[in-house]
Structure formats: structure tokens, C-alpha cells
Design a protein around this motif. Sequence first.
Motif, mmCIF file in Angstrom:
data_model
loop_
_atom_site.group_PDB
_atom_site.id
_atom_site.type_symbol
_atom_site.label_atom_id
_atom_site.label_comp_id
_atom_site.label_asym_id
_atom_site.label_seq_id
_atom_site.Cartn_x
_atom_site.Cartn_y
_atom_site.Cartn_z
ATOM 1 N N PHE A 134 3.910 -1.346 -49.535
ATOM 2 C CA PHE A 134 4.562 -0.286 -49.038
ATOM 3 C C PHE A 134 3.782 0.678 -47.996
ATOM 4 O O PHE A 134 3.916 1.838 -48.002
ATOM 5 C CB PHE A 134 5.168 0.830 -50.302
ATOM 6 C CG PHE A 134 5.791 0.034 -51.445
ATOM 7 C CD1 PHE A 134 6.488 -1.187 -51.088
ATOM 8 C CD2 PHE A 134 5.626 0.426 -52.610
ATOM 9 C CE1 PHE A 134 7.099 -1.669 -52.244
ATOM 10 C CE2 PHE A 134 6.037 -0.134 -53.746
ATOM 11 C CZ PHE A 134 6.946 -1.226 -53.635
ATOM 12 N N ASN A 135 3.037 0.015 -47.161
ATOM 13 C CA ASN A 135 2.554 0.599 -46.091
ATOM 14 C C ASN A 135 3.373 1.382 -45.358
ATOM 15 O O ASN A 135 4.614 0.987 -45.223
ATOM 16 C CB ASN A 135 1.390 -0.167 -45.511
ATOM 17 C CG ASN A 135 2.025 -1.417 -44.619
ATOM 18 O OD1 ASN A 135 2.523 -1.280 -43.686
ATOM 19 N ND2 ASN A 135 1.991 -2.635 -45.211
ATOM 20 N N ASP A 136 2.993 1.952 -44.193
ATOM 21 C CA ASP A 136 3.737 2.990 -43.214
ATOM 22 C C ASP A 136 4.674 1.917 -42.412
ATOM 23 O O ASP A 136 5.696 2.407 -41.722
ATOM 24 C CB ASP A 136 2.812 3.798 -42.458
ATOM 25 C CG ASP A 136 2.246 4.628 -43.180
ATOM 26 O OD1 ASP A 136 2.875 5.288 -44.246
ATOM 27 O OD2 ASP A 136 1.200 5.429 -42.640
ATOM 28 N N GLU A 137 4.325 0.676 -42.132
ATOM 29 C CA GLU A 137 5.108 -0.316 -41.287
ATOM 30 C C GLU A 137 6.238 -0.936 -42.001
ATOM 31 O O GLU A 137 7.040 -1.593 -41.234
ATOM 32 C CB GLU A 137 4.363 -1.167 -40.648
ATOM 33 C CG GLU A 137 3.326 -0.789 -39.603
ATOM 34 C CD GLU A 137 2.468 -1.744 -38.795
ATOM 35 O OE1 GLU A 137 2.036 -1.333 -37.725
ATOM 36 O OE2 GLU A 137 2.398 -2.713 -39.023
ATOM 37 N N VAL A 138 6.334 -0.662 -43.340
ATOM 38 C CA VAL A 138 7.297 -1.445 -44.191
ATOM 39 C C VAL A 138 8.511 -0.678 -44.172
ATOM 40 O O VAL A 138 8.550 0.639 -44.621
ATOM 41 C CB VAL A 138 7.002 -1.875 -45.640
ATOM 42 C CG1 VAL A 138 7.965 -2.256 -46.393
ATOM 43 C CG2 VAL A 138 5.706 -2.740 -45.647
ATOM 44 N N ILE A 139 9.769 -1.179 -43.859
ATOM 45 C CA ILE A 139 10.971 -0.507 -43.604
ATOM 46 C C ILE A 139 11.750 -1.290 -45.011
ATOM 47 O O ILE A 139 12.188 -0.270 -45.404
ATOM 48 C CB ILE A 139 11.902 -1.016 -42.584
ATOM 49 C CG1 ILE A 139 11.061 -0.669 -40.977
ATOM 50 C CG2 ILE A 139 13.279 -0.349 -42.577
ATOM 51 C CD1 ILE A 139 12.004 -0.990 -39.765
ATOM 52 N N ASN A 150 7.046 -3.058 -36.765
ATOM 53 C CA ASN A 150 6.320 -3.890 -35.673
ATOM 54 C C ASN A 150 7.397 -4.963 -35.332
ATOM 55 O O ASN A 150 7.458 -5.360 -34.202
ATOM 56 C CB ASN A 150 5.171 -4.433 -35.977
ATOM 57 C CG ASN A 150 4.912 -5.213 -37.243
ATOM 58 O OD1 ASN A 150 5.900 -5.506 -38.164
ATOM 59 N ND2 ASN A 150 3.764 -5.709 -37.538
ATOM 60 N N GLU A 151 8.146 -5.705 -36.184
ATOM 61 C CA GLU A 151 9.054 -6.433 -36.011
ATOM 62 C C GLU A 151 10.029 -5.921 -35.249
ATOM 63 O O GLU A 151 10.649 -6.749 -33.919
ATOM 64 C CB GLU A 151 9.696 -7.147 -37.152
ATOM 65 C CG GLU A 151 10.766 -8.325 -36.889
ATOM 66 C CD GLU A 151 11.491 -8.605 -38.050
ATOM 67 O OE1 GLU A 151 12.539 -9.403 -37.745
ATOM 68 O OE2 GLU A 151 11.395 -8.351 -39.100
ATOM 69 N N VAL A 152 10.645 -4.865 -35.649
ATOM 70 C CA VAL A 152 11.899 -3.911 -34.966
ATOM 71 C C VAL A 152 11.508 -3.675 -33.521
ATOM 72 O O VAL A 152 12.189 -3.948 -32.547
ATOM 73 C CB VAL A 152 12.389 -2.982 -35.672
ATOM 74 C CG1 VAL A 152 13.279 -2.234 -35.029
ATOM 75 C CG2 VAL A 152 12.927 -3.438 -37.198
ATOM 76 N N LEU A 153 10.147 -3.227 -33.220
ATOM 77 C CA LEU A 153 9.849 -2.647 -31.980
ATOM 78 C C LEU A 153 9.404 -3.989 -31.135
ATOM 79 O O LEU A 153 10.185 -3.732 -29.652
ATOM 80 C CB LEU A 153 8.289 -2.114 -32.273
ATOM 81 C CG LEU A 153 8.048 -1.517 -30.816
ATOM 82 C CD1 LEU A 153 8.668 -0.505 -30.421
ATOM 83 C CD2 LEU A 153 6.522 -0.982 -30.977
ATOM 84 N N LEU A 154 8.723 -5.029 -31.515
ATOM 85 C CA LEU A 154 8.925 -6.162 -30.724
ATOM 86 C C LEU A 154 10.585 -6.766 -30.110
ATOM 87 O O LEU A 154 10.457 -7.258 -29.132
ATOM 88 C CB LEU A 154 8.085 -7.182 -31.193
ATOM 89 C CG LEU A 154 6.571 -7.144 -31.234
ATOM 90 C CD1 LEU A 154 5.681 -7.720 -32.139
ATOM 91 C CD2 LEU A 154 5.983 -6.594 -29.803
ATOM 92 N N MET A 155 11.233 -6.894 -31.225
ATOM 93 C CA MET A 155 12.514 -7.050 -30.873
ATOM 94 C C MET A 155 13.317 -6.224 -29.764
ATOM 95 O O MET A 155 13.759 -6.694 -28.967
ATOM 96 C CB MET A 155 13.553 -7.134 -32.120
ATOM 97 C CG MET A 155 13.188 -8.307 -33.032
ATOM 98 S SD MET A 155 14.779 -8.227 -34.276
ATOM 99 C CE MET A 155 14.590 -6.881 -35.295
ATOM 100 N N LEU A 185 3.491 -11.332 -35.685
ATOM 101 C CA LEU A 185 4.386 -11.517 -36.904
ATOM 102 C C LEU A 185 4.152 -12.655 -37.869
ATOM 103 O O LEU A 185 5.026 -13.638 -37.959
ATOM 104 C CB LEU A 185 5.770 -11.578 -36.438
ATOM 105 C CG LEU A 185 6.296 -10.153 -35.629
ATOM 106 C CD1 LEU A 185 7.635 -10.224 -35.220
ATOM 107 C CD2 LEU A 185 6.010 -8.808 -36.440
ATOM 108 N N LEU A 186 3.243 -12.966 -38.303
ATOM 109 C CA LEU A 186 2.435 -14.370 -39.044
ATOM 110 C C LEU A 186 3.025 -14.134 -40.434
ATOM 111 O O LEU A 186 2.961 -13.077 -40.958
ATOM 112 C CB LEU A 186 0.939 -14.242 -38.950
ATOM 113 C CG LEU A 186 0.528 -14.622 -37.633
ATOM 114 C CD1 LEU A 186 0.208 -13.726 -36.496
ATOM 115 C CD2 LEU A 186 -1.261 -15.115 -37.682
#
Length: 329
Positions: free
Chosen positions: A144-149, A213-218, A270-271
Motif C-alpha cells: 500500500f505504498n504511496d503510488e498505489v491507487i 506511475n501507470e496513470v501518469l505515463l498514460m 511498468l514491469l
Amino acid sequence: MSSSEKERADKLKGTALFFRAFAYHQLLELFTPYTRFDGEDSEFGLPLRRSSIVTPNPVRAKVSEVKAFIKSDLSSAVELLPEIEPLKTLPSKQSARALLMRIHFMEGNYNAALELGQVIHANGLSLIDYTQLPLTTANPFGIFNDEVIFHSQLMLYEFYSSPLTFVDLNLLSLYGDNDTRKEVFFIDRGNGGLNFKAFHTGRQFWFGGIDTNEVLLMYIECLIRSGDLNTAEELMNSFLELRIRDFDGISFTGQQQALELVLSERRKELLFRGLRWMDLKRQNHEGLETTLVRDFGEITHTLSPNSQSYVFQIPPHEIDRSDMIQNPR
């Protein structure tokens, strides 16, 4: 019904709709052929169960109908769910928007994905500074780190976590000397190759949820495709500053160069999340074709772009229980 009871009822219904959409999305990516939002449809969709009654076998819908079903569920979920959900295994408005954005993005509807990206970005996307992470730990990311939505885990075969399952050398060659992801993501256990260690689940399970990070790269890719290179460049520089030591900045010289850069960043960032499979289908269809080659002993296996093998076979017991036609090979 009191306001608190209505709020609870809305949350329960929104949660159910989100999880149904999430499950159908996963099935869609594995068991149906790729279709663009504005392209040719396919009859090889999924059975749509619209009722809680489990006895009748639903008819297999077209791919476009399955997508519309998923989008409808998520649009309703956005209206019903709370803006923030402290427990990241439960959905929120932000996670429902993010999944809906991914659906539009993967089918090439970049304008619709861009609109959702603007809303999500305006609400805030928290990113971890990888240059400050401890590199010697087994997994630098906590659960549940800060990048997890939205937190979810993928189910895997045991060999995926084997120390003899090595990361592809072609992928490793993409990282520059100052890219901290080489140290954050990978570990050398002395077995002849590098293993991936930095799962966003915080444990030895592949992450299957949605991250900032996925959302930002999209969002950056959608901006590039819309022609807004200035905003995309600004966001990309802010992102890479959190990934690369002594980062000097990058400049977008044109749309094609910018697109190549963001696609490369998707591969490096996004590996081991199941997203590469979706990207391959999307990019193969758009002309950026990749042929996958795997050697096993003396046998070479090849997966050609847009091959029917990108569509998984439906389990035989499901075929036996229904009137569905097996996916073609």
C-alpha cells in the motif's frame, strides 16, 4: 433511508460495479481479440452476466458490447464511490476513473483517456522518489505504498518467482547508467542473470492493481498524441527527476521522438504487472510491431504481431458447459 444509509448503499453498489468491471477487463485482455474503439468489431467477446441468477448460460457478446458493459459499470461506480478510500484493496472514485482511463487507452481512444487523465492529475498523483530508496533491501516498496491507487495481486505459476527466471537482457539494456531503477528493480543472486525484486505489492507477488506511475505515463502519452508536447515534456521531466540520479532534463523535438520516449519509459517502469501484454496488442495493431521469440532447449517459439495466439483458448470445461465456440487458432 437516512443519508448515512444511502452513502453506505452507494458505496456497496459502486464497489460491486467496480469489481465486476475489473474482472471483465482482465478476461477481455486474455480471451478476446484486440479491437480499437473505432475499428472492426469481433463476435468473439465474453458472456455477459447481467443478473445475479447463475443458472442460465448467458450469450457470448461481441467485444464492443463487453467494453460498453465495462465502461457503464465504471461510469456508475465513479458516481457512487467515495473520492478517497483509505483501504487500498477497495475502490474509490480515483481508482474507478483510472481503470476507465486504462480501458479507453488500451483501445486507442486517447482523447477519452486524456479527459480522464486531466481529472485524475488535477486530484493529485503521488510519486515515490526512487533516488532516495534504500537499494540493499529485498523489496524497497512497502505494501500500500504511496503510488498505489488500487491494490490487487496477480495469480502466478511458481516458476515466475524462481531465482532461475531471469530478466530479459534486451530490457536491461534500456536503462542508462544513472537510472536508479536498475538497482531498485533488480537483484543479482549469482545464478547467471538478474531477477526482478521490486513488486509494488510489497511482497513476492506480482502487482495487478493500478498505480500513479501507470496513470501518469498514460496521461503523458495521451498529451503527446494530442499535440501538447510542452505539458507532456514538463511532466516527463518531473517524473524522470524521481528516477534518474543527476538528471539533466530531456527535450521533445517532435511528436514521434516524444512518443518513442514515453513508450520506452512504459517498458522500463511498468514491469511484471501484466501491462506489457496489453501494450503489445495495442502497439502491434497500430503498426509498432514486435515479434516475440523464446528459446526452450532446441525449440524456438515465435509469437508474431497480431497472431491469433494472442487470444487465449477458453478452458475446455467452460466450452463443455455452454454453447460457446472456441476461440480460433
